[in-house]
Scaffold this motif. Sequence first.
Motif, PDB file in Angstrom:
ATOM      1  N   SER A 176       0.835  -1.207   0.000  1.00  0.00           N
ATOM      2  CA  SER A 176       0.000   0.000   0.000  1.00  0.00           C
ATOM      3  C   SER A 176       0.870   1.258   0.000  1.00  0.00           C
ATOM      4  N   LYS A 177       2.027   1.217   0.644  1.00  0.00           N
ATOM      5  CA  LYS A 177       2.927   2.369   0.636  1.00  0.00           C
ATOM      6  C   LYS A 177       3.471   2.616  -0.766  1.00  0.00           C
ATOM      7  N   VAL A 178       3.759   1.557  -1.491  1.00  0.00           N
ATOM      8  CA  VAL A 178       4.245   1.679  -2.858  1.00  0.00           C
ATOM      9  C   VAL A 178       3.153   2.264  -3.748  1.00  0.00           C
ATOM     10  N   ILE A 179       1.934   1.807  -3.576  1.00  0.00           N
ATOM     11  CA  ILE A 179       0.802   2.316  -4.360  1.00  0.00           C
ATOM     12  C   ILE A 179       0.604   3.805  -4.083  1.00  0.00           C
ATOM     13  N   ILE A 180       0.632   4.209  -2.830  1.00  0.00           N
ATOM     14  CA  ILE A 180       0.441   5.611  -2.459  1.00  0.00           C
ATOM     15  C   ILE A 180       1.585   6.461  -3.021  1.00  0.00           C
ATOM     16  N   ALA A 181       2.805   5.983  -2.925  1.00  0.00           N
ATOM     17  CA  ALA A 181       3.943   6.723  -3.457  1.00  0.00           C
ATOM     18  C   ALA A 181       3.823   6.877  -4.979  1.00  0.00           C
ATOM     19  N   THR A 182       3.348   5.847  -5.645  1.00  0.00           N
ATOM     20  CA  THR A 182       3.163   5.896  -7.090  1.00  0.00           C
ATOM     21  C   THR A 182       2.068   6.898  -7.460  1.00  0.00           C
ATOM     22  N   LEU A 183       0.983   6.929  -6.724  1.00  0.00           N
ATOM     23  CA  LEU A 183      -0.102   7.866  -6.997  1.00  0.00           C
ATOM     24  C   LEU A 183       0.348   9.314  -6.780  1.00  0.00           C
ATOM     25  N   VAL A 184       1.110   9.542  -5.717  1.00  0.00           N
ATOM     26  CA  VAL A 184       1.604  10.887  -5.445  1.00  0.00           C
ATOM     27  C   VAL A 184       2.574  11.330  -6.552  1.00  0.00           C
ATOM     28  N   ALA A 185       3.433  10.432  -6.974  1.00  0.00           N
ATOM     29  CA  ALA A 185       4.398  10.770  -8.020  1.00  0.00           C
ATOM     30  C   ALA A 185       3.694  11.026  -9.347  1.00  0.00           C
ATOM     31  N   SER A 186       2.669  10.250  -9.665  1.00  0.00           N
ATOM     32  CA  SER A 186       1.962  10.459 -10.929  1.00  0.00           C
ATOM     33  C   SER A 186       1.094  11.710 -10.870  1.00  0.00           C
ATOM     34  N   ALA A 187       0.603  12.071  -9.723  1.00  0.00           N
ATOM     35  CA  ALA A 187      -0.201  13.290  -9.598  1.00  0.00           C
ATOM     36  C   ALA A 187       0.656  14.524  -9.837  1.00  0.00           C
ATOM     37  N   ALA A 188       1.921  14.461  -9.506  1.00  0.00           N
ATOM     38  CA  ALA A 188       2.813  15.599  -9.722  1.00  0.00           C
ATOM     39  C   ALA A 188       2.999  15.875 -11.206  1.00  0.00           C
ATOM     40  N   ALA A 189       2.832  14.877 -12.043  1.00  0.00           N
ATOM     41  CA  ALA A 189       2.991  15.068 -13.486  1.00  0.00           C
ATOM     42  C   ALA A 189       1.860  15.911 -14.051  1.00  0.00           C
ATOM     43  N   PHE A 190       0.691  15.904 -13.392  1.00  0.00           N
ATOM     44  CA  PHE A 190      -0.464  16.638 -13.884  1.00  0.00           C
ATOM     45  C   PHE A 190      -0.690  17.957 -13.159  1.00  0.00           C
ATOM     46  N   SER A 191       0.173  18.312 -12.265  1.00  0.00           N
ATOM     47  CA  SER A 191       0.027  19.586 -11.558  1.00  0.00           C
ATOM     48  C   SER A 191       0.480  20.725 -12.468  1.00  0.00           C
ATOM     49  N   PRO A 192      -0.071  21.917 -12.282  1.00  0.00           N
ATOM     50  CA  PRO A 192       0.320  23.030 -13.159  1.00  0.00           C
ATOM     51  C   PRO A 192       1.777  23.426 -12.947  1.00  0.00           C
TER      52      PRO A 192
END
Length: 86
Positions: A3-19
Amino acid sequence: MFSKVIIATLVASAAAFSPAPAFRATSALNVDPNPSPSNDAEALEMGWSMGGQAHTKDPEPAVDSDPRKTIPQGESFEEYMKNRGQ
């Protein structure tokens, strides 16, 4: 652990879509790359016509020792139309 890996992956991918951060690129030198001439002599030296535009039509034929600077005599409109019709 998974679950920590999944959360880290989601946070990292969300940064790609930030302005992207808003910043202004400024040059150290405030130089106009396309300056306008201030008088007639400067305009002619820069290759501008008196109408405020660069010389692009009907240049005078000129022969120079450097072949890149030689301006040949252009064909007349009649010659152009004859060649175009072929």
